[in-house]
Design a protein around this motif. Sequence first.
Motif, PDB file in Angstrom:
ATOM      1  N   LEU A  37       0.840  -1.212   0.000  1.00 36.53           N
ATOM      2  CA  LEU A  37       0.000   0.000   0.000  1.00 36.53           C
ATOM      3  C   LEU A  37       0.871   1.257   0.000  1.00 36.53           C
ATOM      4  N   LYS A  38       1.919   1.244   0.840  1.00 39.59           N
ATOM      5  CA  LYS A  38       2.808   2.417   0.902  1.00 39.59           C
ATOM      6  C   LYS A  38       3.567   2.613  -0.409  1.00 39.59           C
ATOM      7  N   THR A  39       4.008   1.515  -1.010  1.00 37.93           N
ATOM      8  CA  THR A  39       4.699   1.603  -2.305  1.00 37.93           C
ATOM      9  C   THR A  39       3.764   2.157  -3.370  1.00 37.93           C
ATOM     10  N   ASN A  40       2.534   1.673  -3.393  1.00 35.30           N
ATOM     11  CA  ASN A  40       1.541   2.179  -4.351  1.00 35.30           C
ATOM     12  C   ASN A  40       1.288   3.671  -4.144  1.00 35.30           C
ATOM     13  N   MET A  41       1.281   4.084  -2.882  1.00 35.50           N
ATOM     14  CA  MET A  41       1.077   5.499  -2.574  1.00 35.50           C
ATOM     15  C   MET A  41       2.238   6.337  -3.120  1.00 35.50           C
ATOM     16  N   GLU A  42       3.452   5.880  -2.918  1.00 37.87           N
ATOM     17  CA  GLU A  42       4.623   6.614  -3.418  1.00 37.87           C
ATOM     18  C   GLU A  42       4.644   6.634  -4.951  1.00 37.87           C
ATOM     19  N   ASN A  43       4.243   5.527  -5.563  1.00 41.50           N
ATOM     20  CA  ASN A  43       4.169   5.491  -7.027  1.00 41.50           C
ATOM     21  C   ASN A  43       3.111   6.458  -7.543  1.00 41.50           C
ATOM     22  N   ALA A  44       1.989   6.531  -6.847  1.00 39.17           N
ATOM     23  CA  ALA A  44       0.934   7.479  -7.231  1.00 39.17           C
ATOM     24  C   ALA A  44       1.454   8.906  -7.098  1.00 39.17           C
ATOM     25  N   TRP A  45       2.176   9.175  -6.021  1.00 35.08           N
ATOM     26  CA  TRP A  45       2.740  10.514  -5.811  1.00 35.08           C
ATOM     27  C   TRP A  45       3.699  10.858  -6.953  1.00 35.08           C
ATOM     28  N   ALA A  46       4.534   9.913  -7.318  1.00 33.44           N
ATOM     29  CA  ALA A  46       5.504  10.144  -8.397  1.00 33.44           C
ATOM     30  C   ALA A  46       4.804  10.385  -9.737  1.00 33.44           C
ATOM     31  N   ILE A  83      -4.822  10.477  -3.731  1.00 28.17           N
ATOM     32  CA  ILE A  83      -5.845  10.511  -2.674  1.00 28.17           C
ATOM     33  C   ILE A  83      -6.319   9.093  -2.366  1.00 28.17           C
ATOM     34  N   ASP A  84      -6.607   8.305  -3.399  1.00 26.61           N
ATOM     35  CA  ASP A  84      -7.081   6.930  -3.190  1.00 26.61           C
ATOM     36  C   ASP A  84      -6.029   6.098  -2.455  1.00 26.61           C
ATOM     37  N   ALA A  85      -4.781   6.221  -2.871  1.00 28.31           N
ATOM     38  CA  ALA A  85      -3.697   5.459  -2.242  1.00 28.31           C
ATOM     39  C   ALA A  85      -3.498   5.891  -0.789  1.00 28.31           C
ATOM     40  N   CYS A  86      -3.582   7.189  -0.533  1.00 26.32           N
ATOM     41  CA  CYS A  86      -3.442   7.686   0.844  1.00 26.32           C
ATOM     42  C   CYS A  86      -4.559   7.152   1.731  1.00 26.32           C
ATOM     43  N   ARG A  87      -5.780   7.130   1.187  1.00 21.05           N
ATOM     44  CA  ARG A  87      -6.924   6.595   1.959  1.00 21.05           C
ATOM     45  C   ARG A  87      -6.683   5.135   2.348  1.00 21.05           C
ATOM     46  N   LYS A  88      -6.150   4.367   1.409  1.00 22.85           N
ATOM     47  CA  LYS A  88      -5.891   2.954   1.695  1.00 22.85           C
ATOM     48  C   LYS A  88      -4.842   2.804   2.790  1.00 22.85           C
ATOM     49  N   VAL A  89      -3.777   3.597   2.705  1.00 26.66           N
ATOM     50  CA  VAL A  89      -2.740   3.541   3.740  1.00 26.66           C
ATOM     51  C   VAL A  89      -3.326   3.971   5.082  1.00 26.66           C
ATOM     52  N   LEU A  90      -4.116   5.043   5.059  1.00 34.07           N
ATOM     53  CA  LEU A  90      -4.689   5.550   6.312  1.00 34.07           C
ATOM     54  C   LEU A  90      -5.739   4.606   6.893  1.00 34.07           C
ATOM     55  N   ARG A 103       3.318  10.101   6.476  1.00 34.29           N
ATOM     56  CA  ARG A 103       3.563  10.345   5.046  1.00 34.29           C
ATOM     57  C   ARG A 103       2.241  10.449   4.279  1.00 34.29           C
ATOM     58  N   ALA A 104       1.312   9.549   4.575  1.00 33.01           N
ATOM     59  CA  ALA A 104       0.008   9.587   3.896  1.00 33.01           C
ATOM     60  C   ALA A 104      -0.742  10.866   4.253  1.00 33.01           C
ATOM     61  N   GLN A 114      -1.684  13.683   1.456  1.00 31.67           N
ATOM     62  CA  GLN A 114      -3.103  14.048   1.327  1.00 31.67           C
ATOM     63  C   GLN A 114      -3.266  15.559   1.502  1.00 31.67           C
ATOM     64  N   THR A 115      -2.593  16.106   2.494  1.00 34.78           N
ATOM     65  CA  THR A 115      -2.658  17.551   2.734  1.00 34.78           C
ATOM     66  C   THR A 115      -2.069  18.320   1.558  1.00 34.78           C
ATOM     67  N   LEU A 116      -0.952  17.851   1.030  1.00 31.52           N
ATOM     68  CA  LEU A 116      -0.328  18.523  -0.116  1.00 31.52           C
ATOM     69  C   LEU A 116      -1.264  18.543  -1.321  1.00 31.52           C
ATOM     70  N   VAL A 117      -1.896  17.423  -1.598  1.00 30.13           N
ATOM     71  CA  VAL A 117      -2.803  17.349  -2.749  1.00 30.13           C
ATOM     72  C   VAL A 117      -3.990  18.286  -2.542  1.00 30.13           C
ATOM     73  N   ASN A 118      -4.576  18.235  -1.351  1.00 29.72           N
ATOM     74  CA  ASN A 118      -5.735  19.095  -1.076  1.00 29.72           C
ATOM     75  C   ASN A 118      -5.365  20.573  -1.122  1.00 29.72           C
ATOM     76  N   THR A 119      -4.202  20.908  -0.612  1.00 32.50           N
ATOM     77  CA  THR A 119      -3.754  22.302  -0.636  1.00 32.50           C
ATOM     78  C   THR A 119      -3.469  22.742  -2.072  1.00 32.50           C
ATOM     79  N   ARG A 120      -2.854  21.866  -2.829  1.00 35.15           N
ATOM     80  CA  ARG A 120      -2.571  22.180  -4.226  1.00 35.15           C
ATOM     81  C   ARG A 120      -3.875  22.375  -5.014  1.00 35.15           C
TER      82      ARG A 120
END
Length: 201
Positions: free
Chosen positions: A45-54, A62-69, A77-78, A82-88
Amino acid sequence: RQAVTAWANKEYERYINIWKDLGETYKQDPQKVADEIAKAEFQILKTNMENAWASGDEQAIIDACRKVLSADSGNERALLLQTLVNTRRRFYDQLAVGEREANKGNYGDSKLAIRRAREIAETISDAVIRDELVRIANTRASEVEYIDNFSKARRDFENGKFKEAKGWVSGALKEKKTDEAKALEVKIDAALAKQAIEKGL
């Protein structure tokens, strides 16, 4: 030993398969097997989240962060991503408001929205992202300032308000040295010179 190697190589799918085999074939402690599989699934899950971020795909992030959370509600990190995406998103929403207002000729409202976007960007803790968004906001603010000043200079020039036009065109040129603004400045200077000669006569 194979499991240790798989874990070290971040081969989490293989790690899971090894532990499943240990549980089924070698009758390892079921709780230990379940814990090890859960640990590897969380790493996936964490790897998928980092890949999504990249990838930059905001919905995937957002979906990957939700799964990690959902597996670890306090994962820093999640929460950060999530905060970075929402702020952006909030930043670009404000920038879009600024763009719409500029397109309608409402430059004051446009500048206000862009200022809000910059303020949102300045709250981002990641310096690289923050600096990039602030740069985008500053560039757009300069463009709108130029358009606003140039349009006012042209308006005042056409209405014979040459001193006012000179101030506006100077403001426009401070933002951007365009041929269009330089040509208008030449016309304004000529009109001011002509006006001075006429007053002197």
